[in-house]
Enzyme design. Structure first.
Site, PDB file in Angstrom:
ATOM      1  N   ASP A  29      37.202  86.846 -34.647  1.00 24.22           N
ATOM      2  CA  ASP A  29      38.016  86.984 -33.441  1.00 24.22           C
ATOM      3  C   ASP A  29      37.126  86.828 -32.209  1.00 24.22           C
ATOM      4  OD1 ASP A  29      37.407  90.009 -32.362  1.00 24.22           O
ATOM      5  OD2 ASP A  29      37.213  89.864 -34.542  1.00 24.22           O
ATOM      6  N   HIS A  64      36.943  82.394 -42.000  1.00 28.85           N
ATOM      7  CA  HIS A  64      37.913  83.001 -41.086  1.00 28.85           C
ATOM      8  C   HIS A  64      37.236  83.160 -39.724  1.00 28.85           C
ATOM      9  CE1 HIS A  64      41.535  85.439 -40.165  1.00 28.85           C
ATOM     10  NE2 HIS A  64      40.708  86.117 -39.382  1.00 28.85           N
ATOM     11  N   ASP A  73      37.270  80.765 -50.961  1.00 23.98           N
ATOM     12  CA  ASP A  73      36.847  80.179 -49.686  1.00 23.98           C
ATOM     13  C   ASP A  73      38.090  79.664 -48.975  1.00 23.98           C
ATOM     14  OD1 ASP A  73      35.298  79.127 -47.632  1.00 23.98           O
ATOM     15  OD2 ASP A  73      34.926  77.241 -48.702  1.00 23.98           O
ATOM     16  N   GLU A 105      35.741  86.380 -43.552  1.00 24.87           N
ATOM     17  CA  GLU A 105      35.445  86.460 -42.126  1.00 24.87           C
ATOM     18  C   GLU A 105      33.929  86.413 -41.930  1.00 24.87           C
ATOM     19  OE1 GLU A 105      36.963  88.832 -38.139  1.00 24.87           O
ATOM     20  OE2 GLU A 105      36.926  89.904 -40.035  1.00 24.87           O
TER      21      GLU A 105
END
Length: 550
Positions: A164, A475, A521, A530
């Protein structure tokens, strides 16, 4: 860390394209070299790139490995030391290729540090430094205090923490600490390094230039009273868009005593490290550390953190701050030698886990500060710290010896970010040897790198761009939104998680799957795949140790 996903065709899940598991980057000529076969085999051959057999050995059955559900067989070719490129063959089965040589980790070392540059927030990533992974500046708007909308501040800069776009003080402080201690302890590994970042060639080692970018942001997170905002994020995680397209309002979230203590520690540590290169910056860091230390003295109670209602970004809460305060006092003592810090760290040591090295428990970082400094030490505490690392290394050794793949993990460590645990365990081995002046655990530390780069039950190299069969569908928002098939190199995947915690992973991981095989994956699987800055940083530390041994 969320499920605000994207419409996409799910990529085909890759399976290991060989039969025998090896470290895909290779092995140093003079170290332990092992391959693992999850099938019966009596003998094996090492073959060069022309297919010629150059070494032959017997395979030894290790036995059942409970974390993978494999019956494992070990091919040990440690006494084969000829440099070159090879494969392992056993009948009609073979491994991927690997190298025997002295510089097997050079590219991965550069890549895992350069990954921090790709996570820079607040600035443009230009083609001359980022190649095809460019983007304009991002997240430069003024941030508003969540609990006081009249308070506004520019806190641009720093690193995006994970998949993020949030930025978190405790996570950032620990990641910088891992990098700085690797520089302090293994300086030879950084000699002549050129990461091709904007500051390269400035006279300051590139790793310090990269850390400075994060430290400048951390300084912005300090309040006028010495308190330190816990994090700066938007209200909710951004969708899978490029960072410059994330224009939601930025917020500063309330001060936590963990954030303040970690800030004190990292500023004091950095002040020591940067003084030979930038005296003014070192002075600024020292003054900031003292200012926030005064806040800790005036606020001796634990002030934790949890997300307020309406916010879903990372929380990074902790259950106490004794270890954080211990680290802060250790760093200030290492910097100044003042008795008041020593008296305080002695008191705090009794309640601090002294060999823990992650963002959630930082006592081991305090131990590093204390043991490595040139100031007078308490003999009893010194022995307690040494014994703490030695005892943990011994327990980890037993785990490695009981695992067919040689990784030092108990079942509970196969969690969200399990590869962080692998690399923190490698750090424990290394630090135990450093404190005791031995090489007792050298091979065991190396085994953790072997696991990370492919010697595991799925054959993945868990670092993007490292090895023939490496993770790629991480991610990581810009890795999807940039439209480039090949992920930015150098990012450490979270790795196998025995309790997949996101909707996609729960579909893709069959119930009852063994811990070491609980991974795919896939970009949607944030509880498996992540990335974070503090998964990369212990990897950098471990590779730096390995390179320093060359």
């Amino acid at each position: 860390m969320d499920n605000t996903y994207f419409d996409r065709a799910r990529p085909e899940i890759k399976t290991y394209p060989a039969d025998i598991f090896v470290n895909q980057l290779g092995y140093k000529a003079n170290e332990e070299k092992r391959a693992v076969m999850p099938f019966p085999c009596d003998s094996f051959s090492v073959c060069d790139k022309n297919g010629k057999e150059v070494y032959k050995g017997e395979v030894k059955r290790f036995g059942y490995d409970e974390h993978s559900d494999d019956d494992t067989y070990i091919a040990d070719f440690s006494d084969f030391c000829c440099k070159g490129e090879y494969v392992i063959r056993c009948g009609d089965k073979k491994s991927l290729s690997f190298t025997i040589g002295d510089n097997i980790y050079d590219k991965a070392f550069d890549d895992t540090i350069k990954a921090f540059y790709y996570l820079r927030c607040g600035c443009e990533l230009k083609k001359e430094h980022a190649g095809e992974y460019t983007h304009p500046h991002c997240h430069t708007s003024i941030a508003t205090a969540w609990s006081d909308n009249k308070y506004k501040k520019d806190v641009s800069g720093g690193w995006h923490d994970a998949g993020d776009y949030g930025r978190y003080v405790t996570a950032g402080a620990v990641a910088v600490a891992h990098l700085l201690y690797s520089f302090i302890m293994f300086p030879k590994s950084y000699e002549g390094q050129d990461l091709n970042i904007p500051e390269s060639g400035s006279g300051m080692p590139d790793v310090l230039s990269e850390c400075k970018y994060e430290l400048l942001w951390l300084l912005k997170m300090q309040r006028e009273d010495g308190g330190v905002w816990h994090k700066c994020t938007t209200r909710l995680h951004a969708p899978f868009i490029m960072p410059e397209d994330d224009r939601s309002e930025l917020f500063l979230f309330d001060v936590s005593s963990m954030a303040v203590a970690d800030f004190v520690a990292i500023c004091a540590l950095a002040s020591r490290v940067y003084r030979p290169y930038d005296k003014d910056f070192a002075d600024t860091l020292y003054e900031a550390s003292l200012k926030s230390y005064d806040w800790l003295i005036k606020n001796p109670w634990f002030i934790g953190f949890k997300n307020p209602e309406g916010c879903n970004t990372g929380s990074y809460g902790e259950g106490g701050d004794t270890d954080n305060r211990f680290w802060a006092n250790c760093e200030l003592y290492a910097l100044t030698g003042e008795k008041k810090y020593h008296d305080m760290l002695l008191r705090l040591s009794e309640g601090s886990p002294l060999c823990e090295l992650g963002y959630g428990s930082v006592g081991g970082l305090g131990s590093l500060a204390y043991m490595l400094c040139d100031k007078e030490k308490n003999k009893e505490l010194k022995e307690i710290i040494k014994n703490s690392f030695s005892m943990k290394a011994k327990l980890l050794k037993e785990l490695s010896d009981s695992c067919g793949y040689g990784v030092s993990m108990y079942e509970g460590q196969y969690c969200w970010g399990s590869n962080m645990n692998v690399m923190k365990n490698a750090m424990v081995y290394i630090i135990a040897d450093v404190f005791n002046g031995t090489d007792e655990y050298k091979a065991y530390a190396a085994r953790q790198l072997h696991y990370l780069f492919g010697l595991n039950a799925l054959g993945y190299s868990y670092v993007s761009g490292s090895g023939e069969f490496s993770v790629n569908e991480l991610h990581l928002r810009p890795a999807f939104a940039d439209g480039i098939d090949k992920c930015m190199p150098g990012f450490v995947s979270g790795g196998p998680n025995r309790f997949p915690g996101d909707p996609d992973a729960k579909v893709l991981i069959a119930p009852g799957t063994k811990p070491m095989k609980s991974f795919v994956d896939d970009m949607g699987c944030y509880s498996l795949n992540e990335v974070t800055i503090y998964w990369n940083s212990p990897t950098v530390f471990t590779i730096a140790w390995f390179k320093d041994k060359t």
